[in-house]
Design an enzyme around this catalytic site. Structure first.
Site, short mmCIF file in Angstrom:
data_model
loop_
_atom_site.label_atom_id
_atom_site.label_comp_id
_atom_site.label_asym_id
_atom_site.label_seq_id
_atom_site.Cartn_x
_atom_site.Cartn_y
_atom_site.Cartn_z
N GLY A 101 5.95 8.29 1.13
CA GLY A 101 7.00 8.00 2.11
C GLY A 101 7.81 6.79 1.65
O GLY A 101 9.05 6.81 1.66
N HIS A 102 7.10 5.72 1.24
CA HIS A 102 7.83 4.55 0.70
C HIS A 102 8.64 4.95 -0.52
O HIS A 102 9.76 4.46 -0.72
CB HIS A 102 6.83 3.46 0.26
CG HIS A 102 6.05 2.84 1.36
ND1 HIS A 102 4.69 3.02 1.51
CD2 HIS A 102 6.43 2.03 2.38
CE1 HIS A 102 4.27 2.34 2.56
NE2 HIS A 102 5.30 1.74 3.11
N LYS A 121 9.92 7.21 10.62
CA LYS A 121 8.68 7.33 11.36
C LYS A 121 8.63 6.19 12.38
O LYS A 121 8.19 6.37 13.51
CB LYS A 121 7.47 7.26 10.43
CG LYS A 121 6.14 7.39 11.18
CD LYS A 121 4.99 7.69 10.27
CE LYS A 121 4.58 6.53 9.44
NZ LYS A 121 3.98 5.40 10.20
N ASP A 122 9.09 5.02 11.96
CA ASP A 122 9.20 3.87 12.88
C ASP A 122 10.60 3.89 13.50
O ASP A 122 11.40 2.98 13.28
CB ASP A 122 8.96 2.58 12.11
CG ASP A 122 7.59 2.54 11.48
OD1 ASP A 122 6.60 2.43 12.22
OD2 ASP A 122 7.49 2.67 10.25
N PHE A 143 0.86 -1.18 0.00
CA PHE A 143 0.00 0.00 0.00
C PHE A 143 0.90 1.24 0.00
O PHE A 143 0.82 2.11 0.86
CB PHE A 143 -0.98 0.00 1.18
CG PHE A 143 -2.26 0.70 0.84
CD1 PHE A 143 -3.13 0.15 -0.09
CD2 PHE A 143 -2.60 1.91 1.40
CE1 PHE A 143 -4.32 0.80 -0.44
CE2 PHE A 143 -3.77 2.57 1.06
CZ PHE A 143 -4.63 2.00 0.14
N LEU A 144 1.77 1.26 -1.00
CA LEU A 144 2.87 2.23 -1.04
C LEU A 144 2.36 3.67 -1.16
O LEU A 144 1.40 3.94 -1.88
CB LEU A 144 3.78 1.91 -2.23
CG LEU A 144 4.37 0.49 -2.24
CD1 LEU A 144 5.24 0.28 -3.48
CD2 LEU A 144 5.16 0.21 -0.98
#
Ligand code: PAF
Length: 305
Positions: A59-60, A172-173, A55-56
């Site tokens: 950000g990806h 973000k992670d 579900f790109l």
């Protein structure tokens, strides 16, 4: 019986027939992935890997673009990893759109997309787990106890299959990246693990596949999370060093700008060790997780002192 074997297929019907341009391969078998990457390495080519759950979004894409610059060959994995979801989490409704993801990966120069079924990644008697408990106790690990064990295990499997020179992750992670880096260091892995800055919507909301769950009203108010982080940064710049005071400031802002939201955590921690920080004497990570309705959003900011 392995739970992963009984899960319904996670990919849209017919995805194996997706017509690939000759320039990008779609592989679902771990062995085929290993063989392809081994051949590239033997030919002296460097490999960059971007692990994703699909579900790109943009950000990806920033990770994929960076990886494209850093390797002769670019592998993007798309796998909604069941072992990092707790029993009451959103595995079943996690958004998926493989055909769209494939088109995006190809447009951004991927040489290979690896999109396995859960049963191909986890044998029925899968029994080996990788954990970094010291770094996984707080923040997301506190409310998602098995999450990082699943992340470490799947990422190590991907690194073993691809043997990349570099693997790119989003900041973000942040906790995830800190844990993966510690795993890589402790287990003497070859790959360099790179972190890319958080990609944001124009109004400041951190990009996330889960943003699609937000109702229009929630979506309109969700940038308040980022505003709260900036408020805290401004207070630190003005001299405030006490984590509790800063945390209260964030809470008060959210109560006013995002009423009804529930703070899962708003924590000041050392950016590498994830140890709590009570008074900021050095660079500190302020990381938050906030439930907006039923959607849990995370964000963070590195506070320089
Ligand atoms: O960050 C993610 O999307 C996932 O946790 C990862 C690293 C792809 C592992 O499943």
């Amino acid at each position: 019986m392995c739970p992963f074997q009984t899960m319904p297929p996670r990919q849209p019907p017919g995805w194996r027939n997706f017509r690939m341009d000759a320039s990008m391969d779609l592989i679902s078998s771990p062995q085929a992935l290993r063989d392809t990457c081994r051949a590239w390495s033997k030919a002296g080519l460097t490999i960059a890997l971007v692990p994703t759950m699909g579900f790109l979004h943009d950000g990806h894409m920033s990770l994929i673009d960076e990886a494209r610059r850093r390797g002769d060959k670019l592998v993007v994995s798309i796998f909604v990893n069941p072992t990092q979801f707790g029993p009451n989490e959103d595995l079943d409704r996690y958004p998926r759109d493989l055909p769209r993801d494939l088109a995006l990966a190809e447009a951004h120069g991927a040489d290979l997309v690896f999109a396995p079924e859960p049963g191909a990644m986890y044998a029925p008697d899968h029994a080996t787990w990788v954990e970094v408990p010291e770094l996984a106790r707080g923040l997301c690990g506190a409310s998602r106890p098995i999450h990082f064990r699943g992340v470490c295990t799947v990422v190590l499997k991907l690194l073993n299959l691809v043997r990349p020179d570099v693997a790119v992750f989003g900041q973000k992670d942040w906790q995830q990246l800190a844990i993966l880096r510690r795993m890589a260091r402790d287990l003497d892995l070859d790959a360099q693990l790179m972190g890319m800055p958080i990609h944001r919507e124009p109004d400041g909301l951190a990009m996330s596949s889960r943003n699609v769950y937000l109702t229009p009203v929630e979506r309109a108010k969700a940038p308040a999370i980022r505003e709260g982080l900036l408020l805290v940064r401004a207070a630190v710049a003005a001299g405030e060093r006490d984590a509790e005071t800063l945390g209260r400031m964030f809470g008060a802002h959210l109560a006013q700008a995002l009423p009804g939201a529930r703070i899962d955590y708003a924590s000041f921690v050392h950016p590498d060790s994830m140890e709590p920080v009570a008074r900021m004497d050095a660079a500190t990570l302020f990381a938050v997780a906030v439930f907006v309705g039923s959607v849990r959003l995370i964000d963070n900011i590195l506070l320089e002192v």
